[in-house]
Design an enzyme around this catalytic site. Structure first.
Site, PDB file in Angstrom:
ATOM      1  N   SER A 409       0.748  -1.198   0.059  1.00 57.08           N
ATOM      2  CA  SER A 409       0.113  -0.044  -0.010  1.00 57.08           C
ATOM      3  C   SER A 409       0.858   1.396  -0.059  1.00 57.08           C
ATOM      4  CB  SER A 409      -0.761   0.168   1.264  1.00 57.08           C
ATOM      5  OG  SER A 409      -1.418  -1.125   1.432  1.00 57.08           O
ATOM      6  N   HIS A 430      -1.929  -2.487  -6.297  1.00 57.40           N
ATOM      7  CA  HIS A 430      -2.425  -1.902  -4.999  1.00 57.40           C
ATOM      8  C   HIS A 430      -3.901  -2.204  -5.107  1.00 57.40           C
ATOM      9  CE1 HIS A 430      -3.291   1.069  -1.838  1.00 57.40           C
ATOM     10  NE2 HIS A 430      -3.291   0.002  -1.042  1.00 57.40           N
ATOM     11  N   GLU A 442      -4.685   0.682  -7.725  1.00 56.49           N
ATOM     12  CA  GLU A 442      -3.601   1.400  -8.359  1.00 56.49           C
ATOM     13  C   GLU A 442      -2.304   0.574  -9.038  1.00 56.49           C
ATOM     14  OE1 GLU A 442      -2.701   3.298  -4.584  1.00 56.49           O
ATOM     15  OE2 GLU A 442      -3.465   5.138  -5.277  1.00 56.49           O
ATOM     16  N   ASN A 480      -3.196   6.987  -0.660  1.00 58.23           N
ATOM     17  CA  ASN A 480      -2.847   6.907   0.423  1.00 58.23           C
ATOM     18  C   ASN A 480      -1.933   8.061   0.769  1.00 58.23           C
ATOM     19  OD1 ASN A 480      -4.272   4.886   1.219  1.00 58.23           O
ATOM     20  ND2 ASN A 480      -2.638   3.121   1.234  1.00 58.23           N
TER      21      ASN A 480
END
Ligand code: T1G
Length: 685
Positions: A409, A430, A442, A480
């Site tokens: 992540s 991801h 992602e 993130n």
């Protein structure tokens, strides 16, 4: 320029064909061609009936969305539909693919509708922040009834041909050659009079119990929350039960124009194209072919590994899943089966399919069983050393040309790739938890990731029904990375006087599914915690030290009852006040606007940095990440589109206050400053 509409006589039937790739959108030339074709049919004495059909992948898939916002070109679609319905000869719609929006409205203007079994029919305008604006809200209830019309118009979900036939929308399901059978059907009905006009049907809209609408609103309150279009669709359908068609369409037009001129429709139409643009990789030649992925390996049968595996199993791709210990492997496969069975209960899959999916799964403790996989996805603990050790082992056993992917992540894909002799085959995939549900993927492009590996990842994403966005290698990639400053500011606001509930409410009122602290409690307050209960350096450490790890422990930033219902926690308030005391901070009244600026404006600044560093290909990709990865309200178009609608100078002004507060700990994105200065936008609309 040749018209996309052509006509051809077959006996006494005039076949009207649209050839307007890719989806036979009802652009101006198509509309003009359809009217001309009906005039031709009227004028021809040897024509007794008409068939309207489309070449290519689908029947008309709706109005041409690229025309929205441009000066209208006659004829309007409602006029075209009325012209078809008022033809003196029967018109049959021959439907394949997806008859959507204006496409279904054209079909409803026809006197008859036939469809192949695989056809789908729907009115997805609500997903564009609109409603069917060519008579659909008045014709559909008259044909299918109010309940079906409410469900279709407010959800935008299409129905299959058989369901449409059962509801009375389709007259006949055609097995075999659609055109041949449609012509035969047209011949069959050529002499039938009066012509069945959907606008003249009254039986399904008379004596409708008005409480149907209130019940529907109550049943869908959560889904409709924040959106304008669903309620206007419902209002339009309600009008069909109160007024004659001729008045109802005027009300429909009024409601349509209200929506079309609003910010939500602009945001949702922007997002329609943003989602499709995300699939395009800048700088990669169109002729780069994807590698064939016949078999996938997944390392780790935890929540992520299991969820990731399910995506491939459901898409028909066998999966070898590896764990270190039998109990972990059994637990993982058990959770996968349970999840599939839960979906089957909701009617998403049949029991037989669940058996099929699980039949494609090969659970093993033997790492070498991955040797024949075309793609291997590592989904183990988020620690670089562990990942590098695994990629070192993969390098030795994976077959040449196998794609080696990490589900990390945050971590650096280039450092992971460096643990192998084949960095060109390494990529980040991801997934977002729960991986079998969340649409976002992602795709993290390493410095050495080969173009065909990227192309393979994007193609595979579409196959497993994910929306993929290419991200560069930076801490947290796109989503993130923007979450980090938001959470940091949210925590600081606690120290300065706000409560978790106030901050979360600002976010849920904005349209997010949950706020920063609700999210922390759901995901786990202990994610990334150093696990040392004696080391308490911030509020989160203090919560974790007291076992307040979130919902899973019945306590986090909130207290939870046995049904996981949250309530503000005096214990947490005590912890916050204790930290406030230690930091010598005096609590103050914090406005909701300050919370917006400190959390959402901060995200926009980070999104702009991601763009200026080339960590995302385009601003709309950042929006796709936040809408599909975190539930940003689609009617606001994503953080960058929303920033444009707020006005970048206003965003900069708000962040100036941030700069004063934080000094050197805050840095502006130069791209944001430049765009604000030049009056430019991120998303161009
Ligand atoms: N108008 C213009 N372009 C469209 C389009 C449309 N309606 N639908 C698709 N495209 C483009 C899309 O941008 C992409 O372009 C290419 O076609 C392939 O699309 C008055 C007002 C039909 C199920 O909302 O749901 O009618 O990226 O990748 O996966 O009441 O497209 O290749 O350049 O999605 O096979 C209502 C929207 C309009 C249907 C096919 N209709 N389209 O899916 O291909 S409003 C819709 C879809 C309306 C009236 C109202 C899907 C699809 P590019 P794709 P796909």
């Amino acid at each position: 320029m040749t018209s996309p509409i052509s006509t051809q006589k077959h006996g006494h039937v005039l076949i009207v064909t649209s050839n307007n790739p890719p989806v036979n959108a009802l652009g101006a030339a198509v509309r003009q061609g359809l009217v001309a074709a009906i005039e031709e049919a009227e004028a021809a004495n040897d024509v007794a009936a008409v068939v309207i059909r489309c070449e290519g992948q689908t029947f008309f898939a709706g109005a041409d969305i690229t025309e929205f916002g441009k000066p209208p070109v006659m004829p309007w679609l409602p006029e075209v539909v009325d012209r078809i319905e008022n033809c003196s000869k029967p018109v049959v719609a021959a439907i394949h693919g997806t008859a959507l929006g204006g496409g279904l409205e054209v079909a409803l203007g026809c006197h008859y509708r036939v469809a192949v079994p695989t056809a789908k029919l729907g009115v997805p305008e609500v997903k564009l922040g609109l409603l069917p604006g060519a008579g659909g809200t008045q014709r559909l209830p008259r044909v299918a009834g109010v309940e079906k019309a409410l469900q279709m118009t407010t959800s935008g979900t299409p129905i299959g041909a058989q369901e449409a036939c059962d509801a009375g929308v389709v007259d006949r399901i055609i097995e075999g050659d659609l055109l041949q059978h449609a012509v035969a059907y047209a011949t069959e009905v050529a002499q039938v009079r009066p012509l069945p006009k959907t606008s003249e049907r009254q039986d399904k809209v008379e004596n409708v119990d008005p409480s149907v609408f209130d019940q529907f609103i109550q049943a869908n309150a959560r889904t409709f929350k924040g959106f304008e279009a669903p309620m206007k669709n419902l209002e339009a359908v309600r009008v069909a039960t109160q007024k004659p068609y001729s008045e109802g369409v005027l009300e429909e037009r009024k409601l349509f124009m209200e929506l079309m001129s609003g910010t939500q429709a602009k945001a949702q139409q922007y997002f329609f194209f943003a989602e499709r643009k995300a699939a395009k990789i800048e700088g990669v030649a169109d002729d780069v072919k994807p590698r064939e992925i016949r078999k996938v390996g997944v390392i780790g049968a935890g929540t992520m590994g299991g969820g990731i595996s399910m995506n491939f199993l459901s898409a028909g791709i066998p999966v070898t899943i590896v764990e270190m210990a039998q109990d972990a492997l059994d637990r993982g496969t058990g959770v996968m089966l349970k999840n599939y069975q839960a979906s089957a209960k909701k009617g998403r899959f049949t029991e037989a399919q669940v058996g099929e999916f699980m039949g494609r799964l090969n659970p093993t403790l033997n790492f070498d069983d991955l040797a024949d996989c075309d793609l291997i996805i590592e989904a183990v603990f988020e620690q670089m050393e562990i990942k590098q050790e695994i990629f070192g082992r993969l390098d030795k056993i994976a077959k040449p040309g196998a794609i080696l992917a990490s589900n990390t992540s945050y971590l650096n894909i280039d450092e992971i790739a460096a643990a192998t002799s084949r960095p060109q085959d390494v990529v980040g995939l991801h997934f977002f938890s729960p991986a079998n549900v969340m649409k976002l993927l992602e795709v993290v492009r390493g410095a050495k990731t080969a173009d065909d590996v990227l192309v393979t990842a994007m193609a595979l994403a579409k196959k497993i029904k994910k929306v993929a966005v290419v991200a560069g290698v930076c801490y947290g990639f796109i989503g993130n990375r923007m979450l980090i400053p938001r959470q940091m500011e949210a925590t600081k606001l606690l120290l300065e006087g706000a409560t978790p509930a106030q901050i979360d409410k600002v976010h849920t009122d904005f349209g997010m599914p949950m706020g920063p602290f609700q999210m922390a409690d759901l995901a786990g307050v202990d994610i990334g915690w150093h696990r040392d209960p004696t080391r308490i350096e911030n509020i989160r450490d203090a919560l974790c030290a007291q076992d307040r790890w979130g919902q899973k422990k019945g306590a986090g930033f909130y207290d939870y009852d046995e049904k996981r219902r949250p309530s503000p926690s005096p214990k947490v308030q005590e912890i916050i006040e204790d930290f406030r005391g230690k930091a010598g901070v005096q609590a103050r009244e914090i406005s909701d606007q300050e919370i917006v600026e400190r959390t959402l404006y901060t995200m926009v600044n980070e999104g702009a940095k991601i763009l200026e560093e080339g960590m995302a290909q385009r601003a709309s990709d950042v929006d796709v990440v936040w809408i599909y990865g975190y539930g940003w309200p689609v009617y606001r178009g994503g953080p960058m589109h929303w920033a444009d609608s707020e006005g970048l100078p206003k965003i900069v002004e708000g962040l100036r206050r941030q700069e004063e507060r934080m000094g050197k700990d805050f840095s502006f994105s130069q791209l944001l400053l430049d765009k604000a200065e030049r009056g430019e936008k991120f998303t161009g609309r």
